[in-house]
Design a protein around this motif. Sequence first.
Motif, PDB file in Angstrom:
ATOM      1  N   SER A  88     -27.709 -26.202 -14.811  1.00 31.99           N
ATOM      2  CA  SER A  88     -29.068 -25.645 -14.838  1.00 31.99           C
ATOM      3  C   SER A  88     -29.969 -26.335 -13.832  1.00 31.99           C
ATOM      4  O   SER A  88     -30.772 -25.702 -13.147  1.00 31.99           O
ATOM      5  N   LYS A  91     -29.209 -25.113 -10.291  1.00 33.88           N
ATOM      6  CA  LYS A  91     -29.775 -23.787 -10.044  1.00 33.88           C
ATOM      7  C   LYS A  91     -31.274 -23.858  -9.805  1.00 33.88           C
ATOM      8  O   LYS A  91     -31.820 -23.195  -8.924  1.00 33.88           O
ATOM      9  N   LYS A  92     -31.938 -24.686 -10.615  1.00 29.77           N
ATOM     10  CA  LYS A  92     -33.393 -24.789 -10.484  1.00 29.77           C
ATOM     11  C   LYS A  92     -33.790 -25.499  -9.192  1.00 29.77           C
ATOM     12  O   LYS A  92     -34.828 -25.187  -8.596  1.00 29.77           O
ATOM     13  N   GLU A  93     -32.960 -26.447  -8.743  1.00 28.58           N
ATOM     14  CA  GLU A  93     -33.243 -27.099  -7.466  1.00 28.58           C
ATOM     15  C   GLU A  93     -33.127 -26.097  -6.311  1.00 28.58           C
ATOM     16  O   GLU A  93     -33.946 -26.095  -5.390  1.00 28.58           O
ATOM     17  N   ASN A  94     -32.098 -25.220  -6.383  1.00 27.23           N
ATOM     18  CA  ASN A  94     -31.951 -24.185  -5.355  1.00 27.23           C
ATOM     19  C   ASN A  94     -33.120 -23.210  -5.391  1.00 27.23           C
ATOM     20  O   ASN A  94     -33.635 -22.794  -4.349  1.00 27.23           O
ATOM     21  N   GLU A  95     -33.520 -22.843  -6.616  1.00 27.97           N
ATOM     22  CA  GLU A  95     -34.664 -21.933  -6.759  1.00 27.97           C
ATOM     23  C   GLU A  95     -35.926 -22.562  -6.192  1.00 27.97           C
ATOM     24  O   GLU A  95     -36.713 -21.902  -5.492  1.00 27.97           O
ATOM     25  N   TYR A  96     -36.114 -23.852  -6.464  1.00 29.19           N
ATOM     26  CA  TYR A  96     -37.299 -24.547  -5.947  1.00 29.19           C
ATOM     27  C   TYR A  96     -37.275 -24.595  -4.425  1.00 29.19           C
ATOM     28  O   TYR A  96     -38.303 -24.377  -3.768  1.00 29.19           O
ATOM     29  N   ASN A  98     -35.802 -22.500  -2.371  1.00 32.82           N
ATOM     30  CA  ASN A  98     -36.074 -21.161  -1.841  1.00 32.82           C
ATOM     31  C   ASN A  98     -37.555 -20.827  -1.898  1.00 32.82           C
ATOM     32  O   ASN A  98     -38.116 -20.266  -0.958  1.00 32.82           O
ATOM     33  N   LEU A  99     -38.182 -21.153  -3.021  1.00 34.99           N
ATOM     34  CA  LEU A  99     -39.617 -20.902  -3.160  1.00 34.99           C
ATOM     35  C   LEU A  99     -40.416 -21.712  -2.149  1.00 34.99           C
ATOM     36  O   LEU A  99     -41.407 -21.222  -1.579  1.00 34.99           O
ATOM     37  N   LYS A 200     -45.805 -20.180  -8.729  1.00 39.44           N
ATOM     38  CA  LYS A 200     -44.385 -20.175  -9.093  1.00 39.44           C
ATOM     39  C   LYS A 200     -43.727 -21.507  -8.750  1.00 39.44           C
ATOM     40  O   LYS A 200     -42.913 -22.033  -9.494  1.00 39.44           O
ATOM     41  N   ARG A 201     -44.107 -22.056  -7.589  1.00 38.52           N
ATOM     42  CA  ARG A 201     -43.509 -23.340  -7.175  1.00 38.52           C
ATOM     43  C   ARG A 201     -43.908 -24.449  -8.139  1.00 38.52           C
ATOM     44  O   ARG A 201     -43.080 -25.272  -8.538  1.00 38.52           O
ATOM     45  N   ALA A 204     -41.989 -23.944 -11.329  1.00 35.18           N
ATOM     46  CA  ALA A 204     -40.593 -24.354 -11.128  1.00 35.18           C
ATOM     47  C   ALA A 204     -40.465 -25.869 -11.124  1.00 35.18           C
ATOM     48  O   ALA A 204     -39.509 -26.438 -11.646  1.00 35.18           O
TER      49      ALA A 204
END
Length: 266
Positions: A88, A91-96, A98-99, A200-201, A204
């Motif tokens: 998890s 995934k959240k590091e990748n999402e961060y 990207n944002l 969002k950032r 996140a």
Amino acid sequence: MIIEMVIMSEDYVRKTVKINEDLWNKFQKKIEEEYGTTYKHTSEEIEKALENYITEDVYDAEITKTKINNLNDEKKKLKKDYDTLKDSLDKKENEYENLNNEFERLNNENEDNKKLISQQEKNILEHENENKLLKSDIERANEDLSKRENDIKKLEKEIEDQKNRIYKLTNDNKVLEDRYRQQVDETNKQVQENTKIKNKREHAQERLNKTQDELNDTLKRLEKYSYAIGQVQNMSFIDRLLNRLPEEIKQLKAGGEEKKEEVKID
């Protein structure tokens, strides 16, 4: 405190014993918490206590085995929780990331738009000044028309040219104004989008921090249980048989294990 007890087994035996009153009250309270009533359960629990006293060595060895099994199960569960939390977190590091990249891109685009708007505003101002100059020229030409009869045709042509130029500049100015308004609207949309991306950032980041805290807590618990299991596995057979557990093991509670209290009878 004198208590007359009936021990339930295949045969009934009635005994009168002397028991500490506070200890007896705690014993009754624990039975009520576990079963909801002391009816019948008091004799059953006393029988269990007597059986445990008679078979103490074997019982303690079984308890130690049970604790080891429970600790191993808890270690497996914590390892599984750790792997889940780590996935998890990744995934959240990748999402961060990207944002954050999207935010940087939009921010750079916004800067370019600001420069373009500034240049367009400058162009509009220049055209407006040029319009004013042209209008002044027309006014002066009209004033001189009566004085320059010989130059009427020339002035008429010049006036016509000036009018055409004014018409063209007016249309150009209108186009620039429309583009300016469009650019202002687009910039406002970009500002709103940037605000959403920023929110969002930040959200996140908060979730990332919370997941990191949970992961750190799980790692600490996993280290404690791993150390405890290592201590038990290094115990001698005699220490296990006599339930001589290290202090670290006594301080731990395996999942689902309830602490059992002993009943002392004088």
